[in-house]
Design a protein around this motif. Sequence first.
Motif, PDB file in Angstrom:
ATOM      1  N   SER A  35     -27.520  14.970 -46.463  1.00 40.59           N
ATOM      2  CA  SER A  35     -26.348  15.849 -46.473  1.00 40.59           C
ATOM      3  C   SER A  35     -25.427  15.522 -47.627  1.00 40.59           C
ATOM      4  O   SER A  35     -24.881  16.415 -48.281  1.00 40.59           O
ATOM      5  N   ALA A  36     -25.253  14.242 -47.908  1.00 41.35           N
ATOM      6  CA  ALA A  36     -24.363  13.822 -48.998  1.00 41.35           C
ATOM      7  C   ALA A  36     -24.927  14.196 -50.364  1.00 41.35           C
ATOM      8  O   ALA A  36     -24.163  14.488 -51.298  1.00 41.35           O
ATOM      9  N   VAL A  41     -28.379  22.391 -45.167  1.00 40.20           N
ATOM     10  CA  VAL A  41     -29.701  22.910 -44.780  1.00 40.20           C
ATOM     11  C   VAL A  41     -30.812  21.903 -45.065  1.00 40.20           C
ATOM     12  O   VAL A  41     -31.650  21.632 -44.185  1.00 40.20           O
ATOM     13  N   PRO A  42     -30.879  21.308 -46.268  1.00 41.75           N
ATOM     14  CA  PRO A  42     -31.901  20.272 -46.485  1.00 41.75           C
ATOM     15  C   PRO A  42     -31.754  19.090 -45.537  1.00 41.75           C
ATOM     16  O   PRO A  42     -32.749  18.497 -45.119  1.00 41.75           O
ATOM     17  N   ALA A  43     -30.503  18.755 -45.197  1.00 42.24           N
ATOM     18  CA  ALA A  43     -30.282  17.634 -44.282  1.00 42.24           C
ATOM     19  C   ALA A  43     -30.815  17.948 -42.894  1.00 42.24           C
ATOM     20  O   ALA A  43     -31.422  17.093 -42.240  1.00 42.24           O
ATOM     21  N   ALA A  45     -33.220  20.067 -42.180  1.00 42.09           N
ATOM     22  CA  ALA A  45     -34.683  20.068 -42.280  1.00 42.09           C
ATOM     23  C   ALA A  45     -35.233  18.647 -42.337  1.00 42.09           C
ATOM     24  O   ALA A  45     -36.251  18.332 -41.699  1.00 42.09           O
ATOM     25  N   ALA A  46     -34.565  17.769 -43.077  1.00 47.86           N
ATOM     26  CA  ALA A  46     -35.035  16.389 -43.211  1.00 47.86           C
ATOM     27  C   ALA A  46     -34.950  15.650 -41.888  1.00 47.86           C
ATOM     28  O   ALA A  46     -35.879  14.922 -41.501  1.00 47.86           O
ATOM     29  N   ALA A  47     -33.835  15.821 -41.173  1.00 51.09           N
ATOM     30  CA  ALA A  47     -33.668  15.132 -39.895  1.00 51.09           C
ATOM     31  C   ALA A  47     -34.707  15.589 -38.876  1.00 51.09           C
ATOM     32  O   ALA A  47     -35.321  14.768 -38.180  1.00 51.09           O
ATOM     33  N   VAL A  48     -34.911  16.908 -38.783  1.00 50.02           N
ATOM     34  CA  VAL A  48     -35.913  17.438 -37.852  1.00 50.02           C
ATOM     35  C   VAL A  48     -37.305  16.991 -38.278  1.00 50.02           C
ATOM     36  O   VAL A  48     -38.143  16.636 -37.432  1.00 50.02           O
ATOM     37  N   GLY A  49     -37.562  16.985 -39.584  1.00 48.72           N
ATOM     38  CA  GLY A  49     -38.863  16.549 -40.087  1.00 48.72           C
ATOM     39  C   GLY A  49     -39.170  15.107 -39.716  1.00 48.72           C
ATOM     40  O   GLY A  49     -40.280  14.787 -39.283  1.00 48.72           O
ATOM     41  N   VAL A  50     -38.182  14.249 -39.866  1.00 49.19           N
ATOM     42  CA  VAL A  50     -38.368  12.836 -39.503  1.00 49.19           C
ATOM     43  C   VAL A  50     -38.628  12.708 -38.003  1.00 49.19           C
ATOM     44  O   VAL A  50     -39.503  11.940 -37.574  1.00 49.19           O
ATOM     45  N   ALA A  51     -37.888  13.458 -37.185  1.00 49.52           N
ATOM     46  CA  ALA A  51     -38.088  13.420 -35.738  1.00 49.52           C
ATOM     47  C   ALA A  51     -39.500  13.880 -35.362  1.00 49.52           C
ATOM     48  O   ALA A  51     -40.126  13.323 -34.456  1.00 49.52           O
ATOM     49  N   VAL A  52     -40.007  14.906 -36.054  1.00 47.38           N
ATOM     50  CA  VAL A  52     -41.365  15.401 -35.801  1.00 47.38           C
ATOM     51  C   VAL A  52     -42.398  14.334 -36.164  1.00 47.38           C
ATOM     52  O   VAL A  52     -43.350  14.084 -35.403  1.00 47.38           O
TER      53      VAL A  52
END
Length: 210
Positions: A35-36, A41-43, A45-52
Motif C-alpha cells: 500500500s505504501a 488495489v495492488p495492496a 491483491a497482494a494481501a489476498v494473494g499471500v493468503a491464498v
Amino acid sequence: MTDTRSPAATLLAHAGGVRGLIHTALPVTVFAATSAVAGLVPAVAAAVGVAVVILVWQLVRRASTRPALFGFAGVLVCAGLAFVTGQARDFYLPGIWMYLGMAIAFTVSVLIRRPLVGVVWARVTGRDDSWRAIRRARLAFAAVTVVMALVSWTRFFVQYHLYESNQAELLAIARVAMGWPLFAVTSSLIYLAIRTAIRAVPQRERVAGT
C-alpha cells in the motif's frame, strides 16, 4: 492416544503453532508494504494473494487448515472492506474492533472472577473448573488475564486513534509493532501462569487426599 505436549504447547497448537502465527501476520505486513509503495488495489491483491498461497500450502502439506482458513477469511473481510470504501486504513478496522472485543472479554472475565486465560487453558487441556478453588492458580490466571486486557485496550486505543486521525502509514506500523513483540511478552506470561497453575493444582489435590 494421550497428548504428551505441555499445556503451553497445546495452547500454541490451537493457534496453529508458530507457523500459524507467522501466516496470520504475513498478509497484514504485505498489505502495509504494498500500500505504501503501489497503492490500495495492488495492496489488496497482494494481501489476498499471500493468503491464498498460505492456504494452498497448508493443503499441500496436509497440515491443519483451520488457522489458514480463519486467516484467509479474515484477510478477505479486511481487504474487501478496504476495496469497497477505497480507504487503505479500513483494512485494519476489523482488527481494531476485534481488539475491542478481546479487551472487553478479558476485562469482564476478571470482574466476574472467571479469568479467561484460565478458562481457555482448562478447556483446551480437558480440565474442569476446579482450578478456580485454588487461590494460587486463580491469582496467576487473573494476573495474566489483566495483562491481556491491558494489552488489548492499548492496541485498541492506539490503533483507533491512528485510524480516526487518518494516519494509515502509522496505523500499519502500529499493527505490526504491536503484534509479534507484544505476543512474545504475553505468551511468556501465559506460560508462567500455566506453570504456576500446574504446580498448584496437584499440590491442592495431594493435601485434600491426605
